[in-house]
Design an enzyme around this catalytic site. Structure first.
Site, short mmCIF file in Angstrom:
data_model
loop_
_atom_site.label_atom_id
_atom_site.label_comp_id
_atom_site.label_asym_id
_atom_site.label_seq_id
_atom_site.Cartn_x
_atom_site.Cartn_y
_atom_site.Cartn_z
N GLN A 94 -42.60 38.75 55.25
CA GLN A 94 -43.06 37.38 54.90
C GLN A 94 -41.97 36.74 54.03
O GLN A 94 -42.16 36.51 52.84
CB GLN A 94 -44.39 37.46 54.15
CG GLN A 94 -45.52 38.02 55.01
CD GLN A 94 -46.85 37.96 54.30
OE1 GLN A 94 -47.21 36.96 53.71
NE2 GLN A 94 -47.58 39.06 54.35
N HIS A 127 -35.61 43.98 55.13
CA HIS A 127 -35.84 43.33 56.42
C HIS A 127 -34.85 42.20 56.66
O HIS A 127 -34.36 42.01 57.77
CB HIS A 127 -37.28 42.83 56.47
CG HIS A 127 -37.61 42.13 57.74
ND1 HIS A 127 -37.55 42.75 58.97
CD2 HIS A 127 -37.98 40.84 57.98
CE1 HIS A 127 -37.88 41.89 59.91
NE2 HIS A 127 -38.14 40.72 59.33
N LYS A 191 -36.84 39.62 73.52
CA LYS A 191 -38.28 39.85 73.40
C LYS A 191 -39.00 38.55 73.05
O LYS A 191 -38.50 37.76 72.27
CB LYS A 191 -38.49 40.87 72.26
CG LYS A 191 -39.91 41.14 71.89
CD LYS A 191 -39.99 42.00 70.62
CE LYS A 191 -39.72 41.19 69.36
NZ LYS A 191 -40.03 41.93 68.12
N ASP A 221 -43.79 49.45 63.01
CA ASP A 221 -45.13 49.27 62.44
C ASP A 221 -46.16 49.69 63.49
O ASP A 221 -46.54 50.86 63.56
CB ASP A 221 -45.29 47.81 61.99
CG ASP A 221 -46.57 47.58 61.20
OD1 ASP A 221 -47.39 48.51 61.11
OD2 ASP A 221 -46.76 46.48 60.66
#
Ligand code: R5P
Length: 311
Positions: A94, A127, A191, A221
């Site tokens: 996030q 990330h 993707k 995940d």
């Protein structure tokens, strides 16, 4: 220098302390009857350079709260400098507003860690690199790539390798690994994700036929991204697909999904403590990053270069 751990990944904290030939600081992290967290440090830390190890993995909110309260306890005990060692930084995905009226929770978590009293942060494969900028305190972002590259050379060094990014966003990470593998060629899985938690593979950019494909990503995940990418690569004629992922979040049915997937092997690091299901899967192998983190801690304490670890 002192190494303290909360409850999220004690084996990793012990291995880091072992690398540094230090005992873990004597502290306990307990729960009141209503689940409130209580941290108590049982030895003097006044004037010490303290590194508190706590990946904020599942259960992310409990582990984050343990970290914040641990830092607060250290600050009030007059530690000279507190480094939050967060090998897996929860909420990192996030890192921007995906739509109107949404939070940037990674920034909120950075604020919380800073406000609690951390002087520095040490993390691994954030990330997004720009999360370092969410902190106004020094932040070191280590890379698991050298550990992975050494394993790939040892296991697949003789094969005709192709490094594959499972999405366009991971190309920089994949290219950096490819460089470490004697400039192995690079392919990209294009993707499209229709809904959060679901992923759909569109097509492969690059010729993967008869190649031993190495998929690289920061997080697994649900496993959707990876397993779909592995299937798409096999459909394009890849000889095999092995995945190297820094953070094995592995939520819900992810282990079963990996076990039943086209993947030859999933290699993760111990940034997050593996569940029994992951350890027993037979398809998942764990590399330790304890020496990497231990060496970075030693260099921070000595005020020597951390970046040269990756030269
Ligand atoms: C996304 O940007 C990340 O790098 C991972 O690809 C993603 O978090 C993996 O999620 P899942 O395993 O649920 O597909």
């Amino acid at each position: 220098m002192k190494i303290m751990s909360c409850n999220s990944n004690l084996p990793l904290a012990r291995a880091i302390a072992g690398y540094l030939e230090l005992p873990l600081t004597d502290a306990s992290v307990r729960r009141f009857a209503d689940e409130e967290i209580f941290v108590e440090i049982h030895e003097n830390v006044r004037g010490e350079d303290v590194f508190v190890v706590q990946p904020t993995s599942y259960p992310v909110n409990d582990n984050l709260m343990e970290l914040l309260i641990g830092i607060d306890a250290l600050r009030r005990a007059s530690a000279k400098r507190i480094t939050a060692v967060v090998p897996y930084f929860g909420y990192a995905r996030q890192d921007r507003k995906p739509g109107p009226r949404t939070p940037i929770s990674a920034k909120l978590v950075a604020n919380l860690i800073t406000q609690a009293g951390a002087d520095r942060v040490l993390s691994v494969d954030l990330h997004a690199g720009q999360i370092q900028g969410f902190f106004d305190i020094p932040t070191d972002n280590l890379f698991a790539a050298p550990v992975m590259a050494a394993d790939i050379q040892a296991r697949y060094g003789d094969a005709s390798l192709m490094v594959v990014s499972p999405d366009v966003g991971g190309v920089v990470r994949a290219r950096s690994l490819a460089k470490r593998l004697d400039n192995a060629p690079l392919a990209i899985v294009d993707k499209r994700r229709d809904r959060p938690g679901q992923s759909e593979v569109m097509n492969i950019i690059g010729d993967v036929k008869d190649r031993a494909c190495i998929l690289i990503d920061d997080i697994i995940d649900s496993g959707g991204t990876l397993c779909n990418a592995a299937q798409a690569l096999m459909d394009e004629g890849a000889a095999s697909v092995t995945a190297y992922i820094t953070h094995g979040v592995l939520s819900g049915a992810a282990v079963a999904r990996v076990t039943n997937s086209a993947l030859k092997e999933l290699v993760i690091t111990d940034s997050i403590q593996a569940t029994d299901a992951a350890k027993d899967s037979g398809k998942i192998r764990i590399l330790t990053i304890a020496p990497l983190i231990g060496e970075a801690i030693r260099r921070i304490a000595d005020e020597s270069s951390v970046s040269s670890l990756f030269d």
